[in-house]
Design a protein around this motif. Structure first.
Motif, short mmCIF file in Angstrom:
data_model
loop_
_atom_site.label_atom_id
_atom_site.label_comp_id
_atom_site.label_asym_id
_atom_site.label_seq_id
_atom_site.Cartn_x
_atom_site.Cartn_y
_atom_site.Cartn_z
N GLY A 1 0.84 -1.20 0.00
CA GLY A 1 0.00 0.00 0.00
C GLY A 1 0.86 1.24 0.00
N GLU A 2 0.64 2.11 0.97
CA GLU A 2 1.37 3.36 1.09
C GLU A 2 2.64 3.23 1.92
OE1 GLU A 2 0.45 6.36 -0.38
OE2 GLU A 2 -0.98 5.07 -1.44
N TYR A 3 3.03 2.01 2.26
CA TYR A 3 4.18 1.80 3.15
C TYR A 3 5.25 0.96 2.48
CZ TYR A 3 1.32 3.67 6.87
OH TYR A 3 0.55 4.50 7.63
N THR A 4 6.48 1.23 2.86
CA THR A 4 7.60 0.39 2.47
C THR A 4 7.94 -0.46 3.69
OG1 THR A 4 8.49 2.02 0.94
CG2 THR A 4 10.02 0.37 1.77
N VAL A 5 7.97 -1.75 3.49
CA VAL A 5 8.29 -2.69 4.55
C VAL A 5 9.77 -3.03 4.41
CG1 VAL A 5 7.81 -4.97 5.52
CG2 VAL A 5 5.96 -3.63 4.47
N VAL A 6 10.54 -2.77 5.44
CA VAL A 6 11.96 -3.08 5.45
C VAL A 6 12.12 -4.38 6.23
CG1 VAL A 6 14.26 -2.30 6.11
CG2 VAL A 6 12.53 -0.63 5.39
N ALA A 7 12.49 -5.44 5.53
CA ALA A 7 12.64 -6.76 6.15
C ALA A 7 14.13 -7.12 6.17
CB ALA A 7 11.84 -7.81 5.37
N ASP A 8 14.69 -7.16 7.36
CA ASP A 8 16.13 -7.43 7.52
C ASP A 8 16.32 -8.78 8.20
OD1 ASP A 8 18.90 -7.05 7.57
OD2 ASP A 8 18.81 -6.14 9.55
N LEU A 9 17.06 -9.65 7.57
CA LEU A 9 17.43 -10.94 8.14
C LEU A 9 18.95 -10.93 8.31
CD1 LEU A 9 16.48 -13.74 9.05
CD2 LEU A 9 16.86 -14.53 6.70
N PRO A 10 19.42 -10.58 9.52
CA PRO A 10 20.87 -10.45 9.72
C PRO A 10 21.59 -11.79 9.63
CG PRO A 10 19.70 -10.10 11.79
CD PRO A 10 18.66 -10.31 10.73
N LYS A 11 22.85 -11.70 9.28
CA LYS A 11 23.71 -12.87 9.22
C LYS A 11 24.42 -13.00 10.57
CE LYS A 11 26.23 -13.37 5.56
NZ LYS A 11 27.27 -13.30 4.51
N ARG A 12 24.35 -14.16 11.16
CA ARG A 12 25.02 -14.43 12.43
C ARG A 12 26.03 -15.55 12.19
NH1 ARG A 12 22.61 -10.68 14.99
NH2 ARG A 12 20.48 -10.75 15.72
N VAL A 13 27.28 -15.25 12.36
CA VAL A 13 28.34 -16.22 12.11
C VAL A 13 29.01 -16.58 13.43
CG1 VAL A 13 30.53 -16.62 10.92
CG2 VAL A 13 28.75 -15.25 9.82
N ASP A 14 29.13 -17.86 13.69
CA ASP A 14 29.86 -18.36 14.86
C ASP A 14 31.10 -19.09 14.37
OD1 ASP A 14 28.09 -17.50 16.90
OD2 ASP A 14 26.77 -19.20 16.51
N TRP A 15 32.19 -18.91 15.10
CA TRP A 15 33.44 -19.56 14.76
C TRP A 15 33.83 -20.51 15.87
CZ3 TRP A 15 35.86 -18.81 10.12
CH2 TRP A 15 35.44 -17.72 9.36
N ASP A 16 34.28 -21.68 15.50
CA ASP A 16 34.76 -22.67 16.46
C ASP A 16 36.10 -22.17 17.01
OD1 ASP A 16 36.53 -25.01 17.24
OD2 ASP A 16 34.60 -26.03 16.97
N GLN A 17 36.13 -21.83 18.29
CA GLN A 17 37.32 -21.22 18.89
C GLN A 17 38.54 -22.14 18.87
OE1 GLN A 17 37.36 -17.83 19.92
NE2 GLN A 17 35.56 -18.08 18.62
#
Length: 178
Positions: free
Chosen positions: A97-113
Motif C-alpha cells: 500500500g502506502e508503506y515500504t516494509v523493510v525486512a532485515d534478516l541479519p547474518k550471524r556467524v559463529d566460529w569454532d574457537q
C-alpha cells in the motif's frame, strides 16, 4: 510536601482515598519532577515499581505478538525477494500500500574457537602474522581470576581494569511486612 494523587473522589471534590487506592499513576510519575518522586513514601514507590514491572511485562508480550504478526504477514514475501536478489540474508524492501516494509534478516556467524586457535598457530608457524587475518582477544572470567593463587594474580594485575556498571535499586517487602 504533597504528591499529586488522582482518585475519583478527589477529582470530584470529595475526601481523598486511603492508601493504596490513592497511589500515583505512571502518568502522574511521568509528569512529576524526579526530586519530588524521590521523596514519595516507600510504599508508593513500591506500588509504582510493581506497576512499571507489570507494564513492562505487558509491553514485552504485546511487542512479541506484534512482531510475530509482521513475520506471518511478510516473511514469505521477504524470503522470495531475497532469493530473487540471490541472497539468503540481508535487507529487502517490499511495498504494501502506502508503506515500504523493510525486512532485515541479519547474518550471524559463529566460529569454532578451538579450530581458530589451531589455524592461528599454523599461520604463526608458517612465519606469518595471524593478526593480519583474525582479531585475537583474551578474556579472563572473574570467577577463575578470583580462584587463582596470589602469585599468579599479581602477574595479571597490570592488565586488569575494574569498572562498575549501573546501580540497580529494587524495593522488596520485608519478611515481617507480609
Amino acid at each position: 510536601m504533597s504528591f499529586p494523587v488522582h482518585t475519583p473522589l478527589a477529582d470530584q471534590g470529595g475526601t481523598s482515598m486511603p492508601f493504596p487506592e490513592n497511589t500515583s499513576s505512571l502518568e502522574d510519575m511521568l509528569n512529576m519532577p524526579t526530586g519530588e518522586l524521590a521523596q514519595m513514601p516507600v510504599e508508593l514507590l513500591a506500588c509504582l515499581q510493581a506497576e512499571l514491572t507489570q507494564a513492562a511485562r505487558q509491553l514485552k508480550t504485546a511487542t512479541a505478538r506484534f512482531h510475530t504478526a509482521l513475520d506471518v504477514r511478510y516473511a514469505t514475501r521477504a524470503t522470495e525477494a531475497r532469493r530473487a536478489c540471490g541472497k539468503d540474508t540481508g535487507t529487502v524492501r517490499l511495498v504494501d500500500g502506502e508503506y515500504t516494509v523493510v525486512a532485515d534478516l541479519p547474518k550471524r556467524v559463529d566460529w569454532d574457537q578451538a579450530q581458530l586457535a589451531a589455524m592461528v598457530e599454523r599461520i604463526r608457524a608458517a612465519g606469518d602474522d595471524p593478526a593480519q587475518y583474525v582479531d585475537i582477544a583474551f578474556k579472563v572470567p572473574e570467577r577463575k581470576y578470583a580462584a587463582w593463587p596470589d602469585a599468579i594474580r599479581a602477574g595479571f594485575e597490570p592488565a586488569r581494569t575494574v569498572k562498575t556498571g549501573t546501580l540497580k535499586v529494587a524495593l522488596e517487602p520485608n519478611e515481617t511486612a507480609q
